[in-house]
Design an enzyme around this catalytic site. Structure first.
Site, mmCIF file in Angstrom:
data_model
loop_
_atom_site.group_PDB
_atom_site.id
_atom_site.type_symbol
_atom_site.label_atom_id
_atom_site.label_comp_id
_atom_site.label_asym_id
_atom_site.label_seq_id
_atom_site.Cartn_x
_atom_site.Cartn_y
_atom_site.Cartn_z
ATOM 1 N N THR A 45 42.861 31.244 45.639
ATOM 2 C CA THR A 45 42.579 29.937 45.003
ATOM 3 C C THR A 45 43.230 28.722 45.190
ATOM 4 O OG1 THR A 45 41.321 31.120 43.194
ATOM 5 C CG2 THR A 45 42.022 28.897 42.780
ATOM 6 N N SER A 91 41.259 37.166 47.768
ATOM 7 C CA SER A 91 42.244 38.406 47.641
ATOM 8 C C SER A 91 41.435 39.633 47.047
ATOM 9 C CB SER A 91 43.317 38.161 46.592
ATOM 10 O OG SER A 91 42.912 38.305 45.153
ATOM 11 N N THR A 124 44.805 35.489 43.249
ATOM 12 C CA THR A 124 45.404 36.229 41.760
ATOM 13 C C THR A 124 44.819 37.289 41.500
ATOM 14 O OG1 THR A 124 44.090 34.947 40.413
ATOM 15 C CG2 THR A 124 46.231 33.791 40.498
ATOM 16 N N ASP A 125 43.540 37.468 41.909
ATOM 17 C CA ASP A 125 42.736 38.836 41.580
ATOM 18 C C ASP A 125 43.587 40.115 41.944
ATOM 19 O OD1 ASP A 125 40.903 37.259 40.616
ATOM 20 O OD2 ASP A 125 39.517 37.549 42.140
HETATM 21 N N1 ASP Z 1 39.182 35.331 43.260
HETATM 22 C C1 ASP Z 1 40.581 34.514 43.727
HETATM 23 C C2 ASP Z 1 41.611 35.315 44.387
HETATM 24 O O1 ASP Z 1 41.804 36.251 44.111
HETATM 25 C C3 ASP Z 1 41.048 34.276 42.260
HETATM 26 C C4 ASP Z 1 42.347 33.394 42.444
HETATM 27 O O2 ASP Z 1 42.998 33.138 43.469
HETATM 28 O O3 ASP Z 1 42.743 33.060 41.485
HETATM 29 O O4 ASP Z 1 41.461 35.042 45.580
#
Ligand code: ASP
Length: 354
Positions: A45, A91, A124-125
């Site tokens: 993200t 991710s 973050t995932d």
């Molecule tokens: N779906 C995103 C990822 O993990 C969520 C994020 O980055 O906050 O790439």
């Protein structure tokens, strides 16, 4: 229509950042002697682009490493930076191959005396999984810091620029040396082993449950309060040199009436299993019966965030307790373990030491 808006936003962002580019290149010159920070970008993200102002419905992994850096001119004061694009993905599409590429790249560059530390931008995932894998496989005391964002770069009050700035400050700080792999997020510093994602939407999405943060960062000031006591980085026994893949481990989540056939199926398609049990790693009589008959390594963790599972909690004698590792982190340790000896004694030792 949406594609056109995304394109327009990208063009606006890059155009706005061109003057910053020149400023960064000029301003960074005086600090070369302090060693540079290598930013390894993987997507997420923080590199996401969507409709202007909105926080949801965006595309992750669009902006490049350079575009992320140009958006934060203050980075020039923090440290000289070199950017490397490893991949640009959501991710959830990170693979063991990306982990091996990252670990090998860090191990290769860490020997360079001009390199002071590393920052990895990441979704973050699965950030906590990449952090723990690197914590077990990179062979350096130099800081390795992951960061990301909950809001895409095009949202109102995006959190990525500040997180990136603080991650670079931590990676450039002597306080972070020898602390293992870290995550810096929303002004807090976490150790790779205990950190986890705890919110689907909030900017304080990264936490460490009852283990807590080990430090905080305020602008350029880094304050460390704790050191991880479990073995990490230079102290680990895992050598990934020459590996191109990792053994396969599946995670099975127990709930009321969970189908024991899933265990049989998974055992046929994996080298090891991790069970996310209820409470202190418990499951039904039906599951006990199937697990007792399995001949591949099985590690028992819990679907509860906090707490520990010990040998005394185990319902099946052929299993290994994950201690307080989450199911996803237990799976990483088991995958690395299975590159070597798969005996129960060996696994029991690893799950106590790491
Ligand atoms: N779906 C995103 C990822 O993990 C969520 C994020 O980055 O906050 O790439």
């Amino acid at each position: 229509m949406k594609k056109l808006m995304v394109l327009a936003l990208c063009i606006m962002l890059v155009t706005a950042l061109v003057p910053v580019m020149a400023e960064t290149a000029d301003g960074a010159g005086g600090r070369r002697d302090e060693g540079k920070i290598i930013v390894l970008a993987t997507g997420g993200t923080i590199a996401g682009v969507g409709e202007a102002g909105k926080t949801a419905g965006y595309i992750p992994g669009v902006l490049t490493a350079e575009e992320l850096l140009f958006a934060v001119p203050q980075l020039a004061e923090a440290a000289p930076i070199e950017a490397i694009q490893i991949c640009n993905v959501n991710s959830d599409d990170i693979t063991a191959e990306v982990w091996l590429t990252l670990a090998n790249k860090i191990n290769e560059l860490a020997d360079d005396p001009d390199v002071k530390g590393f920052v990895i931008t990441h979704g973050t995932d699965t950030m906590e999984e990449t952090a723990y894998f690197l914590n077990l496989t990179v062979k350096t005391n130099k800081p390795v810091v992951l960061t990301g964002a909950m809001r895409p770069a095009t949202s109102i009050s995006a959190d990525g620029p500040m997180n990136l700035y603080e991650a670079v400050c931590v990676a450039a700080s002597d306080e972070a040396v020898g602390k293992g792999v870290l995550i810096v997020f929303s002004d807090r510093i976490f150790a790779a082993r205990s950190v986890t994602k705890t919110s689907t939407y909030n900017v304080m999405a990264i936490s460490a449950g009852e283990m807590g943060a080990i430090g905080v960062v305020r602008d350029k000031m880094v304050f460390m309060y704790e050191s991880p006591s479990k073995k990490h980085t230079t102290e680990t026994e895992f050598d990934i040199t020459g590996l191109s893949a990792l053994p396969k481990v599946s995670i099975l989540y127990f709930s009321v009436d969970a189908d024991p056939e899933l265990l049989r199926f998974s055992a046929e398609h994996a080298d090891g299993l991790v069970i996310a049990g209820a409470g202190a790693g418990e499951f039904s009589k039906e599951w006990i019966e199937v697990i007792n008959g399995l001949s591949i390594p099985v590690v028992i963790s819990s679907r509860i965030d906090d707490g520990v599972i010990t040998k005394d909690n185990l319902l099946c004698g052929n299993t290994v307790a994950a201690n307080n590792l989450s199911p996803q982190k237990a799976a990483i340790l088991l995958r690395l373990a299975l590159t070597g000896d798969a005996s129960q004694e060996y696994l029991e030792r690893l799950f106590l030491q790491y």
